[in-house]
Design an enzyme around this catalytic site. Structure first.
Site, PDB file in Angstrom:
ATOM      1  N   SER A 172       0.833  -1.201   0.000  1.00 17.95           N
ATOM      2  CA  SER A 172       0.000   0.000   0.000  1.00 17.95           C
ATOM      3  C   SER A 172       0.871   1.255   0.000  1.00 17.95           C
ATOM      4  O   SER A 172       1.556   1.527  -0.987  1.00 17.95           O
ATOM      5  CB  SER A 172      -0.967  -0.042   1.187  1.00 17.95           C
ATOM      6  OG  SER A 172      -1.922   0.994   1.108  1.00 17.95           O
ATOM      7  N   SER A 173       0.899   2.041   1.073  1.00 19.94           N
ATOM      8  CA  SER A 173       1.788   3.200   1.115  1.00 19.94           C
ATOM      9  C   SER A 173       3.232   2.773   0.872  1.00 19.94           C
ATOM     10  O   SER A 173       4.002   3.484   0.211  1.00 19.94           O
ATOM     11  CB  SER A 173       1.668   3.896   2.478  1.00 19.94           C
ATOM     12  OG  SER A 173       2.538   5.003   2.560  1.00 19.94           O
TER      13      SER A 173
END
Length: 431
Positions: free
Chosen positions: A158-159
């Site tokens: 994700s991030s």
């Protein structure tokens, strides 16, 4: 010395948050950058590791059986996560125990617990913010363990997947490859208002041509003409946080950056519901590999995926991964010239003992020469320091096998062939 136990990562966000809550109450040994080496078989926080403009924390895992000149994997956490949660919830430390590499777990201290993948500072080599701190972590680890600078890798969820894209764009000379789980292309999340969130990108509505995406990456390090890291991307078709169109945009970006066709060289289904496409070559270490998971949402990471990324990196065998070493390749180059033009013939031979899967041959043209067309490879740029990237049909070179490529060029009086070559960043013997 206390250690943090490792557990498999579930796919639900609740499980991820539970892991974070657990580690907040578990002590982690610390080590100063003045320490010669961190304790083995324990997650250790390293302090004072170098330039760190955004106040990241550095956590390090070194296995008991760390190899001489080890590879380094940078494992980057998701929003709301942390370095210790990434250590607990993924397989990277266990894989390090098996294969002897070192793992760096960067950890955000800002309140969002998200990495900066959007500011102008983050999207430029040496510009500041999180990438600079992570680069300092790598430099500290390389100095402390005499790590192999040709085997440094980034991965994230994700991030962390977005940061993986950013790191490979900002520091193409540092990383050999990356694996991004549920991310977006480099530059997609860019903002100028100080916001960490880009709704258009997360919603999958930011689209560019492959050239435009590639130009965003190249602008992060203007003038760089050396080899680029390979990229593996993963995405679920039902992702409702970073929408699925970002997957296709990542493929467009990295195939352009690596100079390979957007048409897959191979397509298969390694697991039911998965579609894997490889670009630029058909083997485990193609320039670009993409895995689409049918019906899977944003939290796609499950046990076993890190091992597949490890295979893509080339670290899943004992000892160093097969890589072209100095003297493991030979290049013969000759030119046939006329008044203002020339034809160059280049033969690249793999003199090593393992196959080369995907290659980039770098050389510098003599002053005044400009390539007008070529065959057997894609040549960029047309003059100066040139990189020739394999075609789909000649991406794999078996031990003692050769490929022949060539180009036509204009010249201003100097019609000589290049005198030095590097293959995937390693020097070749020229003759």
């Amino acid at each position: 010395m206390s250690t943090i136990p490792r557990r498999p990562l579930g796919s639900a966000l609740a499980a991820l948050l539970a892991l974070l809550a657990a580690v907040l109450f578990t002590a982690v040994p610390t080590a100063s950058a003045r320490t010669e080496a961190a304790p083995t078989a324990a997650l250790t926080e390293i302090t004072g590791f170098g330039a760190n403009p955004s106040n990241l924390q550095m956590y390090l895992y070194v296995p008991d059986n760390v190899t001489a000149h080890p590879a380094v994997v940078v494992a980057v956490h998701y929003c709301t996560g942390s370095g210790p949660a990434m250590y607990n919830g993924t397989e990277w430390a266990r894989l390090a125990d098996t294969h002897g590499f070192v793992v760096i777990y960067p950890s955000v201290t800002r309140s969002s617990k998200c990495f900066d993948v959007s500011s102008p500072q983050a999207l430029k080599r040496g510009g500041g913010s999180d990438p600079v701190g992570i680069k300092s972590m790598i430099d500290w680890t390389v100095r402390t363990y005499s790590a192999d600078t040709g085997r440094i890798y980034a991965t994230g969820i994700s991030s962390g997947a977005m940061m993986t894209n950013v790191l490979l764009g900002d520091y193409p000379d540092v990383f050999a490859a990356g694996a991004a789980f549920s991310g977006v292309p480099f530059g997609c999340f860019a903002t100028t208002d100080g916001s960490e969130w880009n709704s258009a990108c997360s919603g999958g509505t930011v689209t560019h041509t492959p050239q435009q995406w590639g130009d965003l990456v190249r602008a992060a390090y203007p003038g760089y003409t050396g080899p680029r890291p390979r990229m593996q991307v993963w995405h679920g078709t039902a992702d409702d946080v970073l929408r699925y169109p970002n997957f296709g945009e990542e493929i467009k970006q990295w195939t352009n950056v690596l100079g390979v066709s957007q048409t897959p060289a191979a397509t298969d289904t390694p697991v039911s519901g998965w579609t894997r496409t490889r670009y630029g070559a058909t083997g485990d270490r193609a320039p670009v590999e993409a895995i689409s998971l049918q019906g899977v949402g944003h939290n796609l990471y499950t046990n076993g995926m890190a091992a597949r990324a490890l295979t893509f990196f080339g670290l899943d065998s004992s000892g160093p991964a097969p890589q072209p070493q100095p003297g493991a390749c030979k290049v013969t180059a000759a030119t046939n010239a006329w008044s203002t033009g020339l034809t160059a013939s280049v033969t690249l031979t793999n003199t090593g003992t393992t196959a080369i899967n995907g290659w980039q041959l770098a050389f510098t043209l003599p002053a005044g020469q400009t390539i007008t067309n070529g065959w057997g490879a894609t040549y960029t740029p047309a003059s100066g320091a040139v990189t020739a990237t394999n075609a789909t049909y000649n991406a794999t070179i078996a031990p003692n096998a050769s490929v022949s490529i060539g180009y036509q060029a204009n010249h201003g009086g100097n019609s000589a062939a290049p005198g030095a070559f590097t293959l995937n960043g390693k020097a070749c013997t020229a003759s």
